[in-house]
Design a protein around this motif. Structure first.
Motif, PDB file in Angstrom:
ATOM      1  N   TYR A 137      19.570 -49.472  31.533  1.00  0.00           N
ATOM      2  CA  TYR A 137      18.134 -49.521  31.237  1.00  0.00           C
ATOM      3  C   TYR A 137      17.387 -49.382  32.548  1.00  0.00           C
ATOM      4  O   TYR A 137      17.658 -50.098  33.515  1.00  0.00           O
ATOM      5  N   VAL A 163      12.371 -57.656  26.357  1.00  0.00           N
ATOM      6  CA  VAL A 163      12.772 -57.475  24.955  1.00  0.00           C
ATOM      7  C   VAL A 163      14.202 -56.930  24.884  1.00  0.00           C
ATOM      8  O   VAL A 163      15.024 -57.389  24.085  1.00  0.00           O
ATOM      9  N   ILE A 164      14.501 -55.969  25.753  1.00  0.00           N
ATOM     10  CA  ILE A 164      15.858 -55.395  25.780  1.00  0.00           C
ATOM     11  C   ILE A 164      16.884 -56.471  26.099  1.00  0.00           C
ATOM     12  O   ILE A 164      17.938 -56.564  25.452  1.00  0.00           O
ATOM     13  N   GLU A 166      16.600 -59.626  25.580  1.00  0.00           N
ATOM     14  CA  GLU A 166      16.705 -60.544  24.434  1.00  0.00           C
ATOM     15  C   GLU A 166      17.617 -59.950  23.362  1.00  0.00           C
ATOM     16  O   GLU A 166      18.463 -60.639  22.799  1.00  0.00           O
ATOM     17  N   GLU A 167      17.474 -58.631  23.150  1.00  0.00           N
ATOM     18  CA  GLU A 167      18.317 -57.977  22.141  1.00  0.00           C
ATOM     19  C   GLU A 167      19.779 -57.949  22.590  1.00  0.00           C
ATOM     20  O   GLU A 167      20.693 -58.208  21.804  1.00  0.00           O
ATOM     21  N   GLU A 168      19.984 -57.641  23.853  1.00  0.00           N
ATOM     22  CA  GLU A 168      21.359 -57.537  24.370  1.00  0.00           C
ATOM     23  C   GLU A 168      22.064 -58.892  24.381  1.00  0.00           C
ATOM     24  O   GLU A 168      23.272 -58.957  24.179  1.00  0.00           O
ATOM     25  N   THR A 169      21.310 -59.948  24.663  1.00  0.00           N
ATOM     26  CA  THR A 169      21.952 -61.262  24.814  1.00  0.00           C
ATOM     27  C   THR A 169      21.815 -62.130  23.566  1.00  0.00           C
ATOM     28  O   THR A 169      22.502 -63.141  23.444  1.00  0.00           O
ATOM     29  N   GLY A 170      20.913 -61.760  22.666  1.00  0.00           N
ATOM     30  CA  GLY A 170      20.664 -62.591  21.499  1.00  0.00           C
ATOM     31  C   GLY A 170      19.971 -63.894  21.847  1.00  0.00           C
ATOM     32  O   GLY A 170      20.035 -64.871  21.111  1.00  0.00           O
ATOM     33  N   VAL A 172      16.324 -65.743  23.103  1.00  0.00           N
ATOM     34  CA  VAL A 172      14.890 -65.603  23.302  1.00  0.00           C
ATOM     35  C   VAL A 172      14.548 -66.120  24.707  1.00  0.00           C
ATOM     36  O   VAL A 172      14.955 -67.225  25.077  1.00  0.00           O
TER      37      VAL A 172
END
Lengths: 396, 249
Positions: A137, A163-164, A166-170, A172
């Motif tokens: 990224y 946001v990326i 958060e998505e990659e690591t699950g 917040v």
């Protein structure tokens, strides 16, 4: 290995070589980092490789992920990199890329994903290829920190990457988690800066080799609390050096050098400067005073604070970059500099072009300036030694 | 007391012995692949009380003879000042290096510039080009001065320049004209280096390439100042080292 001046003064090497860090601590660092990353990954944590200084590690750590710095300084992966990249590209980019595609860097091997920053042209185009090797990224770095628009844009980039992550690591990423990491990284910056500041007095207390160990080698340490504790312990001993006549004799008469320019990823010039009789009391480069001097404010919107702090790094990829000249002038004054050496990697257009202004700026202070353009290979050691020795003669 | 200076360069080794600033002995030999052996040959039968080394092999010498060393830059600066007390700008083109040295008040080195790893525009370049055109090194300069027209050689890299020379030969250009073009290329580069540092005034020209009369002539034409070449331009470094030793530097 981490002696004050290497082979040139074997006695001080023996005597002070290991006071900066415990040999055991540094010697085992790679093994420990790899083991720790494996343990963390087994527990579900992600390891995120980062390259340039503009990527806020705080944000990665706030997602519970582990940031690992990946810029490389060795010559051997370059032929492999040149199968994809042009020969006349800077050694830092080729070395980093060669390590990645050749699977020869244990830190790269440990990564799950990469967050890179679009700094110079060479790096951002190399990152396009590197993305084939790992999910990558790219933070779109503005080319100036001088406008409100670029600050707003950069803040948007950090929001996007948050946001990326958060998505990659699950996970917040909360403001509190970022604030906690800002405080931790500020403590690290403070203690590293404190190490540099020990060289502002009439007797420099650390060699450039040792400063480099603090900023680079030990920079792989994942546990910041450990890293901070190790530096703190080392500094405690180093502060005693100004009472030690042998130590004082070993640094007396050595011209005080400020090393500036490209990241000092390869140490051949740093080592030559000290082997030939100088002492590098300050480094303005990445990881040095360019990046440790300013703290991120701990009050207020943490993401805004991160954005403002990181965008103000005076890298030559930014334009204008007057802040770098101001920083150099402040270092020249505060560190009692006798001469300035600019090291730029062959093919680094931004630093090579900017060197003209750096030379003007240094010469206006009356100090001698030496510009060394080289790469990671050893085939110019003879010429470099003559140029560096002659420069040091000029300072004596 | 006899003080010696030895300059171990990439192509030649020079030794100068002085006493109270006056030259007592001068020796020279090619460096070859065996600098240690050649150093012994140069020093054989030379008497001196102390010695200082300069040039590429200075560290080799330092270890073998436990001698002091100094860089070529400081040594050439000192030697030039001795031979030509008004010297402020010194050009030294040797076997694989070219250097421009600016002396400040009192003869101290103020600034200098030196080529990086590439030997473009140095003695080695001229040597390879002379051979490509079947000239001896001695006749190369004088022959270039006989050229009838000016050819521009763009390449400065020895390898590229050789292929440029080959294509000029195949175009039917005569070798004196090509030789002049090659000399002009060297001078353009040297003059550029001088201009970056030059406070003005005459140029003191030393090193092996200073023996080439065409380079000297073209430099004078380009810079519009006298370019002074001493009688023995290759000895300037060794002389400087001996003087620095005598002065206790």
């Amino acid at each position: 290995m981490f002696g004050l001046f290497g082979s040139a003064t074997p006695n001080s090497n023996e005597r002070y070589g290991m006071t900066i860090y415990d040999d055991h601590y540094l010697g085992g660092i790679e093994e420990r980092v790899i083991r720790d990353t494996e343990t963390a990954r087994a527990a579900g944590a992600k390891v995120v490789g980062v390259y340039c200084a503009f990527t806020p590690k705080e944000l990665i750590a706030a997602a519970g992920a582990i940031p690992v710095a990946l810029c490389s300084g060795s010559d051997f992966p370059i032929p492999l990199a040149e199968q994809h990249l042009p020969r006349n590209l800077c050694a830092l980019i080729k070395s980093s890329y060669g390590h990645a595609i050749g699977d020869s860097c244990p830190y790269f091997r440990a990564t799950d994903l990469l967050i890179a920053d679009a700094t110079c042209d060479g790096k951002k185009k190399m990152f396009e290829l590197l993305g084939r090797k790992r999910p990558l990224y790219l933070l779109q770095l503005p080319q100036t920190s001088a406008t409100a628009e670029s600050h707003a844009y950069w803040l948007g980039e950090l929001r996007r990457i948050k946001v990326i992550l958060e998505e990659e690591t699950g996970t917040v990423i909360t403001d509190d988690a970022i604030r906690k990491q800002i405080r931790l990284y500020n403590r690290l910056r403070t203690i590293v800066h404190e190490a540099f500041l020990l060289n502002t007095g009439p007797i420099p207390l650390l060699s450039g080799r040792e400063l480099d160990t603090v900023t680079s080698v030990a920079g792989f340490e994942l546990n910041l609390e450990t890293r901070i504790a190790e530096i703190t312990a080392a500094l405690g001993e180093i502060k005693e050096r100004d009472k030690d006549d042998d130590y004082i004799a070993s640094v007396a008469g050595r011209p005080r050098i400020l090393l500036t320019g490209c990241p000092t990823t390869n140490r051949k010039v740093l080592h030559l400067l000290e082997d030939c009789g100088g002492i590098v009391v300050a480094m303005e480069s990445c990881g040095g005073l360019k990046t440790v001097g300013g703290l991120v404010p701990e009050q207020g919107d943490p993401l805004k604070n991160l954005a403002a702090n990181y965008l103000s790094i005076p890298c030559a990829c930014m334009t204008p970059n007057k802040a770098r000249l101001d920083l150099l002038l402040a270092i020249i004054r505060d560190y009692r500099i006798d001469g300035v050496v600019e090291l730029t990697w062959d093919g680094c257009h931004t630093y090579n072009v900017e060197s003209f202004q750096v030379e003007e700026c240094v010469q206006a202070t009356g100090l001698p300036y030496l510009h060394v353009i080289t790469d990671y290979s050893e085939n110019d050691t003879g010429q470099l030694k003559t140029r560096i020795e002659a420069f040091l003669e000029l300072l004596n | 007391m006899l003080s010696a200076g030895i300059d171990i360069g990439s192509r030649t080794i020079e030794c100068v012995v002085i006493e109270d600033g006056a030259i007592r002995e001068i020796r020279q030999a090619p460096t070859t692949f065996d600098p240690r052996g050649q150093i012994e040959n140069v020093l054989a039968g030379v008497s001196f009380d102390r010695i200082m080394a300069t040039g590429y092999g200075r560290n080799l010498f330092e270890v073998a003879y436990d001698a002091k060393t100094v860089t070529e830059i400081k040594a050439y600066g000192r030697g030039a000042r001795h031979l030509f007390p008004e010297a402020t700008t010194i050009l030294d083109i040797g076997g694989q290096d070219s250097k421009c040295i600016i002396l400040g008040p009192g003869g101290k080195v103020q600034r200098f510039e030196m080529n990086d790893r590439c030997a473009a525009g140095t003695g080695k370049f001229l040597e390879v080009m002379a051979e490509a055109l079947n000239f001896s090194l001695e006749e190369f300069g004088p022959s270039a001065l006989k050229a009838g027209k000016v050819l521009t050689i763009n390449a400065m890299c020895t390898v590229f320049a050789e292929s440029e020379v080959t294509s000029l030969i195949s175009r039917g250009e005569n070798r004196e004209d090509i030789a002049l073009g090659l000399h002009l290329a060297v001078v353009k580069r040297a003059a550029g280096m001088i201009r970056r540092l030059w406070p003005g005034g005459p140029i003191f020209f030393a090193g092996g390439v200073a023996r080439n009369s065409c380079i000297q002539h073209l430099l004078e034409k380009d810079l519009q100042v006298p370019v002074i070449v001493p009688d023995n331009p290759q000895m300037v470094g060794a002389l400087g080292a001996a003087l620095l030793l005598e002065e206790g530097a």
